[in-house]
Design an enzyme around this catalytic site. Sequence first.
Site, short mmCIF file in Angstrom:
data_model
loop_
_atom_site.label_atom_id
_atom_site.label_comp_id
_atom_site.label_asym_id
_atom_site.label_seq_id
_atom_site.Cartn_x
_atom_site.Cartn_y
_atom_site.Cartn_z
N ASP A 1 -2.22 2.21 -4.56
CA ASP A 1 -3.44 2.66 -3.88
C ASP A 1 -4.55 1.62 -4.06
OD1 ASP A 1 -2.26 5.04 -3.07
OD2 ASP A 1 -2.81 6.07 -4.93
N HIS B 1 0.82 -1.21 0.00
CA HIS B 1 0.00 0.00 0.00
C HIS B 1 0.86 1.27 0.00
CE1 HIS B 1 -3.71 1.94 -0.05
NE2 HIS B 1 -4.30 1.45 1.04
#
Length: 510
Positions: free
Chosen positions: A485, A481
């Site tokens: 995204d 992450h």
Amino acid sequence: MTTEVRVPTLGESVTEATVATWFKKPGDSVAVDEMLCELETDKVTVEVPSPTAGVLADIVANEGDTVGVDALLANIAEAGEAGSATPEERPSAKAAAAAEAVSDDAKTVDVMVPTLGESVSEATVSTWFKKVGDTVAQDEMLCELETDKVSVEVPAPAAGVLSEITAAEGTTVSAGGKLGVIGGKAGASASASAQETAPAPAVQPASTGAGDVEDAPSAKKAMAEAGVSRDQVQGSGRDGRVMKEDVAKAVAAAASAPAAQTSAPVSTPRAPVSADDAAREERVKMTRLRQTIARRLKDAQNAAAILTTYNEVDMTEVMALRNEYKDLFEKKHGVRLGFMSFFTKACCHALREVPEVNAEIDGTDIVYKNFVHMGVAAGTPQGLVVPVIRDADQMSFAEIEKAIAEKGRRARDGKLSMAEMQGGTFTISNGGVYGSLMSSPILNPPQSGILGMHKIQDRPMVVGGEIVIRPMMYLALSYDHRIVDGKGAVTFLVRVKDALEDPRRLLMDL
């Protein structure tokens, strides 16, 4: 004239190996490129060929020994010199000659800490195989040292009697430090061994010429009050001496970051075990491959912000296409048409649209890869390996199937080279072959994405307002992450789903 046989380059990030098997013994004739021995690393098996023809004069590294890159394994003499003595002095003997000290009573040789490797300056004495008073042969293993990277065995630099142990088990020693002393005669150590009815290492910390080195009394008291064991504290004092502030740091670190524990077995205390249960347990040392797998998986969890997103795919169209063309495909290309080529193609297609899933973080930079080196996780009897299919985005279905079949066969036989397992940009893991219905795969660092395939299972689905039975598979994308995204991850997985549910999209590049 003699020729040295040395440990070859083992591959990137691999610095040591274990001598598994010698195919020849001293005195045997050998030809050029004839296999002399086999080495095992934590990833692959390496065969060592003879660099020249002649006679195997002696073996320096025996089966079971751990050796570093370019370490001496054996010496080969010319055929005419077969009956001569050992062709060349052992490296350990050369080092001992420089370090030996001669007393009035007997000739002694110091046992020193060997070079521990690049960026490694200290080690811990884990095990002594000999005790004071024991007779030792030259190159016989005396003790084992542990660093934060590897275990190092220390051979005897000369034959004689172990007259003194200066670094006990559990002591932290520096490169070039003194471990013990070997006396030249059995009688020379008689008085020393008589004074020590039990091995000194078990009750005595390291001693040097300046006297015994013990942890600070205030540190011992602090450890007792905090319930911290000695092996949980890293000493900052001279020769690894634990100070009071070292205990405070260890207690603070344990309280603030309990999840940051490493995979070392000592990090998690065992629960009490009854005598009956203990008698039925079996303790087996982890293989080096399993230790590497454990370390890398834990490192991935500690370094990356791993998140997993899920979707499901209707495999009806892929299965119908495969059933229609599998016989013709195998007849023409000589390989079976499986599902992996469809998934590989679908992932390559999706990676072009969402390039961050095919990228990696290097410091403060993001490195985007304009190619796809596809890692295909494979289970073997030795553990999990991930061979890499290079430039998979440029391959046809047949080329992908052939490459996967070949890599899988080499993985099961333990014949993969280091180069074949490096450089991957994205990984596919197929837990469905073992019956897994759903799981969250762990990243293969430094990659930013891994796709988990699962079992195909018939389930009731609503299609066109009607309930029908369809072959369904859950897909899982684990991603970093920090670079990917949620929108990019979901988009990637949806593109894979779309391509598999309508394989014609792959042909049309849609």
